[in-house]
Design an enzyme around this catalytic site. Structure first.
Site, PDB file in Angstrom:
ATOM      1  N   CYS A 149       6.562   7.948  21.686  1.00 31.82           N
ATOM      2  CA  CYS A 149       7.867   7.223  21.589  1.00 31.82           C
ATOM      3  C   CYS A 149       7.479   5.585  21.647  1.00 31.82           C
ATOM      4  CB  CYS A 149       8.378   7.444  22.998  1.00 31.82           C
ATOM      5  SG  CYS A 149       8.758   9.073  23.438  1.00 31.82           S
ATOM      6  N   ARG A 284      -1.115   8.401   8.538  1.00 30.54           N
ATOM      7  CA  ARG A 284      -0.075   8.208   7.303  1.00 30.54           C
ATOM      8  C   ARG A 284      -0.361   9.343   6.211  1.00 30.54           C
ATOM      9  NH1 ARG A 284       0.628   1.758   8.243  1.00 30.54           N
ATOM     10  NH2 ARG A 284       2.670   2.078   9.170  1.00 30.54           N
ATOM     11  N   GLU A 405       7.559   6.268  10.229  1.00 24.79           N
ATOM     12  CA  GLU A 405       6.084   5.844  10.314  1.00 24.79           C
ATOM     13  C   GLU A 405       5.874   4.871   9.397  1.00 24.79           C
ATOM     14  OE1 GLU A 405       3.072   7.786  10.979  1.00 24.79           O
ATOM     15  OE2 GLU A 405       3.857   9.305  12.287  1.00 24.79           O
ATOM     16  N   SER A 408       9.320   1.847   3.238  1.00 20.18           N
ATOM     17  CA  SER A 408       8.647   1.610   2.141  1.00 20.18           C
ATOM     18  C   SER A 408       8.145   0.248   2.105  1.00 20.18           C
ATOM     19  CB  SER A 408       9.240   1.861   1.002  1.00 20.18           C
ATOM     20  OG  SER A 408       9.412   3.521   1.051  1.00 20.18           O
TER      21      SER A 408
HETATM   22  C1  LIG Z   1      14.359  11.045  12.047  1.00 20.83           C
HETATM   23  C2  LIG Z   1      13.552  10.229  12.705  1.00 20.83           C
HETATM   24  C3  LIG Z   1      12.451  10.519  13.647  1.00 20.83           C
HETATM   25  C4  LIG Z   1      11.665   9.418  13.974  1.00 20.83           C
HETATM   26  N1  LIG Z   1      10.664   9.738  14.661  1.00 20.83           N
HETATM   27  C5  LIG Z   1       9.985   8.908  15.837  1.00 20.83           C
HETATM   28  C6  LIG Z   1       8.839   9.118  16.541  1.00 20.83           C
HETATM   29  O1  LIG Z   1       8.710  10.343  16.851  1.00 20.83           O
HETATM   30  N2  LIG Z   1       8.591   8.020  17.215  1.00 20.83           N
HETATM   31  C7  LIG Z   1       8.884   6.858  17.039  1.00 20.83           C
HETATM   32  O2  LIG Z   1       8.295   5.741  17.835  1.00 20.83           O
HETATM   33  N3  LIG Z   1       9.758   6.200  15.906  1.00 20.83           N
HETATM   34  C8  LIG Z   1      10.565   7.377  15.470  1.00 20.83           C
HETATM   35  N4  LIG Z   1      11.337   6.861  14.445  1.00 20.83           N
HETATM   36  C9  LIG Z   1      11.672   5.481  14.389  1.00 20.83           C
HETATM   37  C10 LIG Z   1      11.286   5.060  12.913  1.00 20.83           C
HETATM   38  O3  LIG Z   1       9.759   5.000  13.042  1.00 20.83           O
HETATM   39  C11 LIG Z   1      12.102   3.848  12.595  1.00 20.83           C
HETATM   40  O4  LIG Z   1      13.131   4.018  12.385  1.00 20.83           O
HETATM   41  C12 LIG Z   1      11.208   3.012  11.465  1.00 20.83           C
HETATM   42  O5  LIG Z   1      10.215   2.606  11.884  1.00 20.83           O
HETATM   43  C13 LIG Z   1      12.282   1.820  10.934  1.00 20.83           C
HETATM   44  O6  LIG Z   1      12.730   1.170  12.041  1.00 20.83           O
HETATM   45  P1  LIG Z   1      14.375   0.882  12.085  1.00 20.83           P
HETATM   46  O7  LIG Z   1      14.833   2.040  11.886  1.00 20.83           O
HETATM   47  O8  LIG Z   1      14.450  -0.001  13.242  1.00 20.83           O
HETATM   48  O9  LIG Z   1      14.616  -0.022  10.865  1.00 20.83           O
HETATM   49  P2  LIG Z   1      14.210  -1.847  10.692  1.00 20.83           P
HETATM   50  O10 LIG Z   1      13.054  -2.225  11.319  1.00 20.83           O
HETATM   51  O11 LIG Z   1      15.519  -2.467  11.363  1.00 20.83           O
HETATM   52  O12 LIG Z   1      14.431  -1.880   9.164  1.00 20.83           O
HETATM   53  C14 LIG Z   1      15.803  -2.046   8.475  1.00 20.83           C
HETATM   54  C15 LIG Z   1      15.299  -2.265   6.851  1.00 20.83           C
HETATM   55  O13 LIG Z   1      14.599  -3.927   6.799  1.00 20.83           O
HETATM   56  C16 LIG Z   1      13.526  -3.764   6.286  1.00 20.83           C
HETATM   57  N5  LIG Z   1      12.647  -4.429   7.011  1.00 20.83           N
HETATM   58  C17 LIG Z   1      12.281  -4.874   8.215  1.00 20.83           C
HETATM   59  N6  LIG Z   1      11.163  -5.958   8.372  1.00 20.83           N
HETATM   60  C18 LIG Z   1      11.040  -6.163   7.046  1.00 20.83           C
HETATM   61  C19 LIG Z   1      10.149  -7.000   6.470  1.00 20.83           C
HETATM   62  N7  LIG Z   1       9.132  -7.822   7.247  1.00 20.83           N
HETATM   63  N8  LIG Z   1       9.728  -7.235   5.150  1.00 20.83           N
HETATM   64  C20 LIG Z   1      10.757  -6.423   4.273  1.00 20.83           C
HETATM   65  N9  LIG Z   1      11.743  -5.656   4.903  1.00 20.83           N
HETATM   66  C21 LIG Z   1      11.673  -5.463   6.251  1.00 20.83           C
HETATM   67  C22 LIG Z   1      12.881  -2.115   6.391  1.00 20.83           C
HETATM   68  O14 LIG Z   1      12.062  -1.893   5.463  1.00 20.83           O
HETATM   69  C23 LIG Z   1      14.399  -1.537   6.413  1.00 20.83           C
HETATM   70  O15 LIG Z   1      14.687  -1.258   5.065  1.00 20.83           O
HETATM   71  C24 LIG Z   1      12.088   7.973  13.773  1.00 20.83           C
HETATM   72  C25 LIG Z   1      13.106   7.801  12.885  1.00 20.83           C
HETATM   73  C26 LIG Z   1      13.808   8.788  12.551  1.00 20.83           C
HETATM   74  C27 LIG Z   1      15.197   8.359  11.625  1.00 20.83           C
END
Ligand SMILES: Cc1cc2nc3c(=O)[nH]c(=O)nc-3n(C[C@H](O)[C@H](O)[C@H](O)COP(=O)(O)OP(=O)(O)OC[C@H]3O[C@@H](n4cnc5c(N)ncnc54)[C@H](O)[C@@H]3O)c2cc1C
Length: 425
Positions: A149, A284, A405, A408
């Site tokens: 988490c 990764r 993880e 992109s």
């Molecule tokens: C099915 C599933 C399983 C998961 N499992 C886990 C888990 O086991 N443990 C855990 O800790 N997390 C988990 N996650 C969370 C996952 O790692 C996050 O959803 C992911 O890191 C993206 O974060 P966010 O959803 O808050 O998107 P955001 O960070 O809000 O990003 C939204 C958009 O903005 C873009 N963006 C953000 N910052 C920048 C930047 N600096 N430059 C350019 N573009 C940017 C992103 O690329 C994306 O397109 C899981 C998520 C899902 C959907």
């Protein structure tokens, strides 16, 4: 170079750098690697694939399949240790590719535990590994799962924004953890949760530490379960930590190491590790191999379909538009696999990721899986868009590999910083 004939050139090229006859480069898998690949493939074909549609519809953890995997030793401490110990680093990606070829939702319900295991393995003391890793898996008779988490509602890509905090209660030698975690695979149903918390918010991600939350700890509860686009057999949920007290020994790496690290950071020296990022970087290529499994499954299905389906009096594969698409699908999958294997090998043999090769592998494999599965739907036409055929599920499952993880965009950020040395924003 003294070679003059083609034969001599080949002999020289295949000789080791010290001139002996050991090849210095080989993509040939060992017999062990092939045997394990075929064994996992058999399980994926006979047990996982037939169950895929059902568990996708049910949106529940497929415990009977996990039990089967545990019984044969595919799910469990010994299995993971065996895959991990392969000196080439390729066994883990090979196993993941085969399993996710069977089905990604079920694959993730089996492999989701390994993220928590990787954190314990990467950051824990030997006695912490010995105590907690087996508890992540349970026993073959009663398998359990584990959760890692890190993400929070306001801290996804930006892990430095993590608000969950851990305070040390010296009198009791306990850590008190408060906060809310989001999107945790196996969150709330896990036997062991590994939680990333801030011990000093001013230090951003350098003030993070990883904690094990033992089974049935008070104050660690599942929040809302997430309804998802794909990977629906894998459980994803919020986790609430409410005055959650864990013994001092649950801090991975121990307090002495943490204090030393924080002192270094406060003095302005570089910290050697950032808890969450370290875990992500090492996993990764394995995540990339899961995407590859989905892509390969969709490609194979589309190839067979294109040979069978007839329109205008001939098989649709006789049209270049279809055949060339299939050629490109195969090409992209194989190219992605080479990046995955390179990064896995680098990780295992300690070659530094100077150009963020781990991120490259995950980025490429994720985007290939999303593209290949979309093309597979196109090749199946109307059938591809229905739940009667598996490629629509594969497409839904593939999309997450552009997101979790590290999205992109974040992978490109990491790669561009690594190749340029510029702090690209
Ligand atoms: C099915 C599933 C399983 C998961 N499992 C886990 C888990 O086991 N443990 C855990 O800790 N997390 C988990 N996650 C969370 C996952 O790692 C996050 O959803 C992911 O890191 C993206 O974060 P966010 O959803 O808050 O998107 P955001 O960070 O809000 O990003 C939204 C958009 O903005 C873009 N963006 C953000 N910052 C920048 C930047 N600096 N430059 C350019 N573009 C940017 C992103 O690329 C994306 O397109 C899981 C998520 C899902 C959907």
């Amino acid at each position: 170079m003294n070679a003059t004939t083609a034969e001599e050139l080949v002999a020289e090229a295949t000789a080791g750098s010290d001139g002996d006859s050991t090849p210095s480069f080989s993509l040939e898998l060992s017999q062990d690697q092939k045997d394990i690949r075929d064994w996992v493939h058999g399980f994926a074909a006979d047990v996982v694939r037939p169950a895929a549609a059902e568990w996708d519809e049910r949106e529940e953890t497929p415990w009977p399949v996990i039990e089967e995997a545990a019984k044969i030793g595919l799910y469990g401490y010994e299995g993971i240790a065996q895959f991990f110990s392969d000196p080439s680093g390729l066994q883990l990606p090979i196993v993941n590719e085969e399993l996710f070829w069977g089905d990604a939702g079920i694959g993730m319900s089996i492999m989701g535990t390994s993220l928590a295991v990787a954190a314990i393995f990467g950051q824990g003391l030997p006695e912490q590994m010995g105590e907690w890793i087996p508890q992540c898996f349970g026993t073959p008779e009663e398998p359990k799962v584990a959760a890692f988490c890190a993400s929070e509602p306001d801290a996804g890509s930006d892990v430095s924004a993590i608000r969950t905090n851990a305070k040390y209660d010296e009198a009791a030698d306990e850590w008190v953890i408060n906060g809310q975690k989001a999107w945790a695979t196996n969150g709330g149903i896990a036997n062991v949760h590994v939680v990333i918390a801030s011990v000093d918010r001013e230090l951003g991600s350098r003030g993070h530490a990883a904690f094990v939350i033992p089974p049935q700890t008070k104050g660690c509860e599942q929040g809302a379960k997430v309804k998802k686009h794909g990977l629906r057999a894998s459980h994803t949920a919020d986790v609430h930590l409410d005055d959650c007290r864990v013994p001092g020994a649950c801090l991975l790496g121990g307090k002495e190491k943490l204090d030393e690290r924080l002192a270094r950071v406060r003095e302005g020296k570089k910290s050697k590790s950032q808890a969450a990022m370290q875990t992500f970087e090492s996993s990764r290529p394995v995540v990339g191999s899961q995407a590859l499994g989905i892509a390969r499954a969709a490609y194979e299905y589309a190839l067979d379909y294109a040979k069978e389906r007839r329109q205008f009096g001939k098989a649709i594969i006789e049209n270049q538009a279809i055949a060339f698409t299939l050629a490109d699908m195969k090409l992209e999958i194989d190219a992605a696999r080479l990046l995955v294997w390179r990064a896995a090998w680098m990780g295992r043999t300690g070659v530094p990721f100077t150009n963020a090769e781990g991120s490259m592998s995950k980025l490429k494999a994720g985007e290939v899986a999303t593209w290949v599965t979309e093309r597979a739907i196109q090749i199946l036409g109307g059938n591809g868009y229905t739940r009667e055929f598996p490629v629509e599920r594969m497409h839904r499952d593939a999309k997450i590999y552009d997101i979790f993880e590290g999205t992109s965009e974040i992978q490109r950020l990491v790669i561009s910083r690594a190749i340029s040395g510029v702090q690209v924003k």
